[in-house]
Design a protein around this motif. Sequence first.
Motif, PDB file in Angstrom:
ATOM      1  N   GLU A  19     -29.252   2.992  17.267  1.00 60.98           N
ATOM      2  CA  GLU A  19     -30.102   2.504  18.344  1.00 60.98           C
ATOM      3  C   GLU A  19     -31.580   2.704  18.029  1.00 60.98           C
ATOM      4  OE1 GLU A  19     -29.221   0.837  20.960  1.00 60.98           O
ATOM      5  OE2 GLU A  19     -27.052   1.011  20.708  1.00 60.98           O
ATOM      6  N   ARG A  59     -32.568 -12.146   7.727  1.00 57.47           N
ATOM      7  CA  ARG A  59     -32.700 -11.487   9.028  1.00 57.47           C
ATOM      8  C   ARG A  59     -32.216 -10.039   8.980  1.00 57.47           C
ATOM      9  NH1 ARG A  59     -30.431 -16.398  10.772  1.00 57.47           N
ATOM     10  NH2 ARG A  59     -28.450 -15.375  11.318  1.00 57.47           N
ATOM     11  N   ARG A  89     -28.414  -6.280  17.044  1.00 62.00           N
ATOM     12  CA  ARG A  89     -29.865  -6.173  16.961  1.00 62.00           C
ATOM     13  C   ARG A  89     -30.278  -5.440  15.688  1.00 62.00           C
ATOM     14  NH1 ARG A  89     -31.683  -2.802  19.906  1.00 62.00           N
ATOM     15  NH2 ARG A  89     -29.771  -1.851  20.702  1.00 62.00           N
ATOM     16  N   GLU A  95     -36.489  -1.903  20.099  1.00 64.17           N
ATOM     17  CA  GLU A  95     -36.188  -3.226  20.641  1.00 64.17           C
ATOM     18  C   GLU A  95     -36.135  -4.210  19.472  1.00 64.17           C
ATOM     19  OE1 GLU A  95     -35.352  -3.950  23.680  1.00 64.17           O
ATOM     20  OE2 GLU A  95     -35.604  -1.885  24.356  1.00 64.17           O
ATOM     21  N   GLY A  96     -35.067  -4.130  18.704  1.00 61.48           N
ATOM     22  CA  GLY A  96     -34.959  -4.971  17.517  1.00 61.48           C
ATOM     23  C   GLY A  96     -34.625  -6.413  17.852  1.00 61.48           C
ATOM     24  N   THR A  97     -34.927  -7.300  16.900  1.00 61.37           N
ATOM     25  CA  THR A  97     -34.617  -8.722  17.091  1.00 61.37           C
ATOM     26  C   THR A  97     -33.116  -8.939  16.919  1.00 61.37           C
ATOM     27  OG1 THR A  97     -35.045  -9.129  14.744  1.00 61.37           O
ATOM     28  CG2 THR A  97     -36.882  -9.419  16.265  1.00 61.37           C
ATOM     29  N   ARG A  98     -32.586  -9.907  17.642  1.00 59.64           N
ATOM     30  CA  ARG A  98     -31.151 -10.198  17.567  1.00 59.64           C
ATOM     31  C   ARG A  98     -30.867 -11.019  16.321  1.00 59.64           C
ATOM     32  NH1 ARG A  98     -26.836  -9.428  20.192  1.00 59.64           N
ATOM     33  NH2 ARG A  98     -27.954  -8.377  21.891  1.00 59.64           N
ATOM     34  N   ALA A 124     -27.012  -3.053  12.549  1.00 61.80           N
ATOM     35  CA  ALA A 124     -27.089  -4.254  13.388  1.00 61.80           C
ATOM     36  C   ALA A 124     -25.709  -4.632  13.925  1.00 61.80           C
ATOM     37  CB  ALA A 124     -27.685  -5.409  12.586  1.00 61.80           C
ATOM     38  N   ASN A 142     -24.748  -1.777  16.693  1.00 60.39           N
ATOM     39  CA  ASN A 142     -25.442  -1.712  17.984  1.00 60.39           C
ATOM     40  C   ASN A 142     -25.351  -2.992  18.796  1.00 60.39           C
ATOM     41  OD1 ASN A 142     -27.441  -3.559  17.084  1.00 60.39           O
ATOM     42  ND2 ASN A 142     -28.732  -1.919  16.303  1.00 60.39           N
ATOM     43  N   VAL A 201     -32.497  -3.097  13.526  1.00 60.58           N
ATOM     44  CA  VAL A 201     -33.420  -1.968  13.674  1.00 60.58           C
ATOM     45  C   VAL A 201     -33.917  -1.559  12.295  1.00 60.58           C
ATOM     46  CG1 VAL A 201     -32.409  -1.109  15.810  1.00 60.58           C
ATOM     47  CG2 VAL A 201     -31.502  -0.309  13.625  1.00 60.58           C
ATOM     48  N   SER A 227     -24.734 -12.590  17.551  1.00 66.90           N
ATOM     49  CA  SER A 227     -24.335 -12.431  18.947  1.00 66.90           C
ATOM     50  C   SER A 227     -23.598 -11.119  19.145  1.00 66.90           C
ATOM     51  CB  SER A 227     -23.445 -13.603  19.373  1.00 66.90           C
ATOM     52  OG  SER A 227     -22.209 -13.555  18.670  1.00 66.90           O
TER      53      SER A 227
END
Length: 595
Positions: free
Chosen positions: A268, A391, A449, A463-466, A443, A446, A451, A469
């Motif tokens: 997280e 990503r 997302r 607050e990581g990017t997605r 990723a 969690n 991190v 899904s």
Amino acid sequence: MIRTPLRPLPRILEAREKGENPDAIERENIRIRHEQMRDQSRLRAEGRLLVLGVFFLCAFVVVGARMSMLASSEPVEPRAAAPGSVISNARADIVDRHGRILATNLDTHALYAQPPHMVEPERAADGLVQIFPDLDRDRLLRDFTGKRKFLWVKKKISPEQMQAVHELGEPGLMFGPREMRLYPNGKLAAHILGGASFGKEGVGAAEVIGIAGVEKYFDDYLRDPANGNAPLELSIDLTVQAAAERVLYGGMRIMNAKGATSILMDVETGEVISAVSLPDFDPNDRPRPILTGDQGDSPLFNRFVQGVYELGSVYKIFAAAQAIDLGLVSPSTIFDTNEPLKVGGHRIGEFHNKRYGDLSVTDIIVKSSNRGTGRLALMIGPTRQKALMERLGLLHETPFEIVEAATGKPLYPTRWTDVSAVTISYGHGISTSPMHLAAAYSAIANGGRMVKPTVVKQSGPQEGTRVMSANAALQAQRMLRAVVTSGTASMAEVAGYQVAGKTGTADKPKPRGGYYEDKVIATFASMFPANDPQYVLIVTLDEPVETSGDKPRRTAGWTAVPVAAEMIRRVAPLLGLRPQADPLALNEVVLTSGQ
């Protein structure tokens, strides 16, 4: 100036005619002249006093204006820059996430010699060699009896050594105060801390600067007096780090590996709770870099960020998660893995030429099928696969805050073809560090997302990017759990702590092309607890071989997995995770007492 004669002749003659005394005229003229001279001196003095008063008034105004400016401005600590100026040797402490000291300063002394002041240089050289066995007696004697006027003997000495030098009684041996960097835990977290050394030096002080690890990355912060000597708080947990190093060292020895690394990361916050690279070193006595041979054999080599490896089948979960995320398949979609798979003229085979038959997407991950993963990669396509790798941060150097991280740049094809997509889907054709892998698995753990891994203590989740899904991440978690319960990582099961993960065994490439047949990189990428992942653990062994059976075994399931399981068993309680008892079946419940 016109001077009036003291005895003017017309007046003298006139006075004599009248019977007056001529001397009275002279005395009167002298009096008048003295009054004129006194008036001129007074005017000159008054002018000088006026000029001096104006000068003092101007000086007072300038000093007052300067004091007003200083009083209204922010204070700035002066930095020593000119030769002979004061050397600032203050350096802040480094502590773990609970405030325990990892690096601090210690007052000590340096030993130097002034040969012109020495009385018995030969006796001094003999005595110094007895106190410091690493010194060269002949070289010391040449320096003491030569033309040198100053030389350093030892940059850091202990109080006991200082006393022993004192007892030599040599006036040409002198001491300069020093503040040295001390790592009270020795080798613990050596590759994270890095090390420090002396920069600008003087007889009375020496500047302490970082030379590796966080010491160098945060060098400006640690030396900045504006921080008020506030310590640098790392995300590392000292007790967890100690347990991880102990387990990994034992596992490396048992599995006959030449090196090993492990990373424990909070999924997280991105905080790295533990990071180990073996072999390691003591930052209090940092060894010199090796100049020949394989740099990977040096204890200074940081395997968790500098070790860029083909990591093998641990990559297969990315293909499965992306295919589900794109709606191309579900976990139960069936593929025929016996059917030959040829891409770009290359035949894709299975490990040891196994024939798995029809497999679901879940079974492709559980059985670790190359053909099944390759077919998923072809459905996804090279463009979309590369975008996901981008990503997940697998195509750039990791942002982990140690200077060595910038050198661990991933290796991947310049042209991302179908062949590239297939081989990369099962972890070949792309080389990354274990830290890259830890961030990518976080990723999945969690909920999708991304991190960034960090060594600095965080105040809350990132607050990581997605990147995928939540459903794709959940299905990937379930597949990884199935790998442990019924797949290649069955030895990873830890009582009370559900573990999910994927094995990866990749042949090591030869320096001049091709791959070794008996040298591998074995990796187990895991997350726990599997029902609500909080931590990702990566364990990688370099050239392991397990020899307890009839034949040597090198796969991750036999080497990296048992080491990771023992590490989870040791560190999970230290992380505050309570073991969970598995529910019993109804036929296993026994009534022990009743009313």
